[in-house]
Design a protein around this motif. Structure first.
Motif, PDB file in Angstrom:
ATOM      1  N   LEU A  88       0.835  -1.204   0.000  1.00 26.49           N
ATOM      2  CA  LEU A  88       0.000   0.000   0.000  1.00 26.49           C
ATOM      3  C   LEU A  88       0.864   1.245   0.000  1.00 26.49           C
TER       4      LEU A  88
ATOM      5  N   ALA B 238       0.922   4.122  -2.885  1.00 23.33           N
ATOM      6  CA  ALA B 238       0.515   5.493  -2.574  1.00 23.33           C
ATOM      7  C   ALA B 238       1.549   6.505  -3.041  1.00 23.33           C
TER       8      ALA B 238
ATOM      9  N   ALA C 268      -1.604  -1.782  -7.975  1.00 26.72           N
ATOM     10  CA  ALA C 268      -2.156  -1.672  -6.628  1.00 26.72           C
ATOM     11  C   ALA C 268      -2.254  -3.069  -6.010  1.00 26.72           C
TER      12      ALA C 268
ATOM     13  N   LEU D  80      -6.350   8.268   3.347  1.00 28.66           N
ATOM     14  CA  LEU D  80      -5.846   9.325   2.480  1.00 28.66           C
ATOM     15  C   LEU D  80      -6.019  10.685   3.156  1.00 28.66           C
TER      16      LEU D  80
ATOM     17  N   ARG E  27      -3.436  11.595   5.488  1.00 26.86           N
ATOM     18  CA  ARG E  27      -2.150  11.941   4.897  1.00 26.86           C
ATOM     19  C   ARG E  27      -2.158  13.348   4.276  1.00 26.86           C
TER      20      ARG E  27
END
Lengths: 381, 381
Positions: free
Chosen positions: B108, B112, B119, B153, B156
């Protein structure tokens, strides 16, 4: 043993000499299976969709085309105003209204996001819920695609790879086991078959002893040396055989007409059926000994059938029920037998995986049968 | 006229003096509405999930915690290898499984930051033997995984960035006439139809064939009573009973479940009257064509109860059925009654919208009444 044989000969002769009854026992269930299995589906094709497209853009037309292309919807009509659409909904000319407001495309271009309005005729709630789920999926896919292309900024990798379909950093692969093509009849036919066999078994035995009571022939039997066990066994065995024949016929129809998969061993199915029918017939006999008239017997066995029908996970999943209702379902032999049938036929379960429900059925059988024999008294009054 | 009154008097006594049947007839319908109203639901409430996690790390634990925190999901067990899955599904102990790849968190991370081309693959396996529940389960899993990714997300890059960049089309959904898709609202009109069928058709069929079986019908036939008088006398008391049932079921639906009641009560009672008459006529027809109570009962159960349940649109939407079956459903009186009952109760519409349904029911009543009296007349000669 000889007594039992004579009693059995009498019962069989009685059944054979009533051709209407025999037809009802053997032909009607098969016809019912053929018709009702096609009825038991939640899948909707060509839901009547009314379109109110106030945007008249490429994007809005694309959305309608997409909905029609899935086969889930067919455009029943279009209008410029919502008033006309609402009338159509009220008259059942449409099942759903899709309202695409002006600026639909503009919003997508500017921010990658837009809104549509959906109106359903929820009178038929099951159908409305299903159509809404279909539409939700269509909108999600279409939004992911079109939103991404019309609003390029959101799919730039420099933006952190977080917009449009790219928010998804995981490749989520969904797989459906045991009925990958979502065929309803595969799931429903075994269940409906169980129900039909149960109705035959329960209805016919519950009226059997009480009939002799009503006609007065039970007293004649009571003064003979026939024991209670012999008497009950003679009432049970003929219908046990008929119900098994019904099951075999039904499985034949399931295979030939509906092409239901039979992954597991049919021996397990019939083995479980032997035990299950013992329970169902025993239950009918118990009802029969408890009541005074056939009318009462019919009403009680009808109620029992209704409970079986609606609370055994046949049409609606048991897991959706409140916990007290799940306990009621556990007590129903139909629930266990349907589970066995579905597990064996669809999932290929063997004896090892179905031991628990079979044992539960056997336990129920012993209890019910003992009660029925004890309840049946040879003395009158 | 006097003779008819006397005969009806006799019938009333029959019913009133059989206390057990009377109590069953009055109490059971009510009990059924309460039981099924609470128990029969189609919404998914509990999903038993198995996690296959060969190498637990921060990401797999985080996603598992997400599933655990979800009201609908119960994470029943975490296993290291997918080998046990078939057995768990076959035993009916799991509904869904999620398979994590080893090194999920690391993959992951790479995806990212754009350092990995592909993926990570997350597999979700669902038991879709029941297609309706199965597809709902898949949608749930999809939603949980999507939300989890979006929240990660947001942690982040900040929530505003994510919200601003999410592309898509948001539907605004309105469900007309039954906004919460409450199962009870759809179910109660159907249950009224079924109960009326039972009380009216089954009971009148049984009561007539009972006189046949006992030989008392011949006595009636040689009396000065005309056939239509015998039928009327038989039928009217059960009509009264049917009405009491309608009233009690409606009251329970309104008081206990808060089922809306938007239209005119008088119109609903009129439709019920028509439906009761149709059922009674069918009951008489069945009794005329069968020779014993048990065949009459089997005939009524199979020929009336199951079609009313499955072909009226009570459980399965009529629109999902194949065309030929929708045509067959037109012959089921329950369908027309259900349409008008739902229209009156949920939509609050009047005869202006329901004249078609009412007309069909009236036509069926007239036709079947004539047929019943004729079928009966034939027996005289």
């Amino acid at each position: 043993m000889r007594t039992l044989r004579f009693l059995l000969a009498k019962e069989f002769r009685q059944i054979r000499r009533d051709p209407t009854l025999l037809r009802m026992l053997l032909v009607v269930p098969v016809v019912q299976l053929l018709i009702l299995s096609s009825a038991a589906t939640f899948e909707v094709t060509e839901g009547r969709l009314w379109v109110v497209d106030q945007d008249r853009s490429t994007a809005s037309r694309g959305l309608v085309d997409r909905a029609v292309a899935t086969g889930r919807f067919a455009v029943a009509g279009t209008s410029a105003s919502m008033g006309v659409a609402e009338d159509a909904l009220l008259d059942r000319r449409a099942a759903a209204v899709l309202h695409i407001p002006t600026r639909f495309e503009a919003d997508l271009v500017r921010g990658g996001r837009a809104e549509v309005q959906l109106l359903y005729d929820a009178q038929d709630g099951a159908a409305a819920g299903i159509l809404n789920a279909y539409m939700g999926r269509i909108l999600q896919r279409y939004g992911d695609e079109v939103g991404g292309t019309l609003h390029p900024r959101s799919s730039e990798p420099g933006g952190g790879g977080m917009a449009g379909g790219d928010v998804q950093q995981i490749d989520l692969r969904q797989r459906g086991w045991y009925n990958a093509e979502f065929i309803y009849s595969d799931y429903m036919v075994p269940g409906i078959l169980v129900l039909l066999v149960t109705i035959v078994a329960l209805a016919i035995t519950s009226m059997n002893i009480v009939r002799e009571k009503e006609i007065g022939t039970l007293e004649q039997l009571n003064v003979t040396p026939v024991t209670r066990l012999q008497f009950v066994a003679s009432k049970l065995l003929p219908f046990w055989i008929i119900a098994l024949v019904d099951l075999a016929l039904g499985l034949g129809v399931a295979k030939v007409v509906f092409d239901v998969p039979m992954e597991g061993s049919l021996l397990v199915v019939f083995g479980a059926a032997l035990v299950y029918l013992f329970v169902a017939l025993g239950l009918g006999l118990l009802i029969s000994t408890l009541v005074e008239t056939q009318q009462q017997a019919m009403f009680i066995s009808f109620t029992v059938n209704m409970v079986f029908l609606l609370m055994s996970g046949l049409f609606t999943p048991i897991q959706s029920m409140p916990s007290w209702a799940r306990m009621v379902a556990e007590a129903s032999p139909v629930k266990h037998f349907i589970e066995i049938m579905r597990a064996v036929l669809l999932k290929g379960a063997g004896l090892a995986e179905t031991t628990t429900p079979i044992l539960v059925l056997a336990g129920m059988g012993v209890v019910i049968f003992t009660l029925a024999v004890r309840q049946h008294s040879k003395t009158t009054g | 006229m006097n003779a008819l009154l006397g005969f009806m008097h006799k019938e009333m006594r029959h019913i009133l003096r059989d206390r057990r049947t009377l109590i069953i007839l009055l109490v059971l319908p009510l009990a059924q509405v309460l039981l099924f109203g609470f128990a029969v639901r189609t919404d998914v409430r509990e999903i038993r999930l198995v996690a296959v996690d060969p190498a637990p790390d921060a990401a797999t634990r985080s996603l598992q915690a997400r599933f655990r925190g979800n009201d609908v999901y119960t994470l029943t067990r975490v296993v290291a290898s997918p080998e046990v899955l078939p057995e768990l599904f076959q035993r009916g102990e799991a509904d869904q499984a999620i398979i994590f790849p080893p090194g999920f968190a690391a993959e992951l991370g790479r995806a990212a930051t754009g350092r990995a081309a592909e993926a990570p693959v997350l597999q979700v396996i669902t038991d879709v033997a029941d297609p309706n529940t199965g597809s709902a389960l898949q949608a749930y899993a999809d939603q949980v995984v999507r939300r989890w990714q979006r929240d990660r997300l947001a942690d982040r890059v900040g929530p505003q960035v994510v919200a601003g960049a999410l592309a898509g089309i948001t539907p605004r959904v309105r469900m007309w006439f039954n906004p919460t898709l409450e199962s009870v609202n759809l179910f109660v009109p159907g249950l009224i139809a079924v109960l009326l069928t039972v009380v009216s058709a089954l009971m009148s069929a049984i009561s007539l064939s009972r006189e046949k079986e006992r030989g008392t019908l011949e006595i009636l036939l040689v009396s000065p009573l005309r056939p239509w008088q015998i039928i009327t006398g038989k039928v009217l008391p059960y009509m009264a009973l049917g009405f009491v049932n309608v009233a009690s079921v409606l009251l329970a639906a309104w008081l206990v479940f808060g089922v809306p009641f938007r239209g005119s009560l008088a119109l609903l009672l009129l439709e019920s009257l028509l439906y009761v008459l149709v059922s009674l006529a069918l009951g008489v027809l069945i009794a005329a064509r069968t020779s014993s109570q048990r065949t009459a009962m089997l005939g009524a159960l199979m020929g009336l109860l199951l079609p009313t349940l499955l072909l009226s649109g009570m459980i399965f939407p009529l629109t999902s059925m194949p065309g030929w079956l929708q045509a067959v459903a037109n012959l089921v009186p329950g369908k027309w009654f259900l349409l008008s009952a739902r229209g009156i109760m949920l939509q609050g519409v009047g005869l202006a919208h329901l004249w078609q349904e009412t007309l069909v029911l009236t036509g069926m009543t007239a036709l079947l009444m004539v047929a019943a009296i004729r079928a009966f007349d034939v027996r005289l000669h």
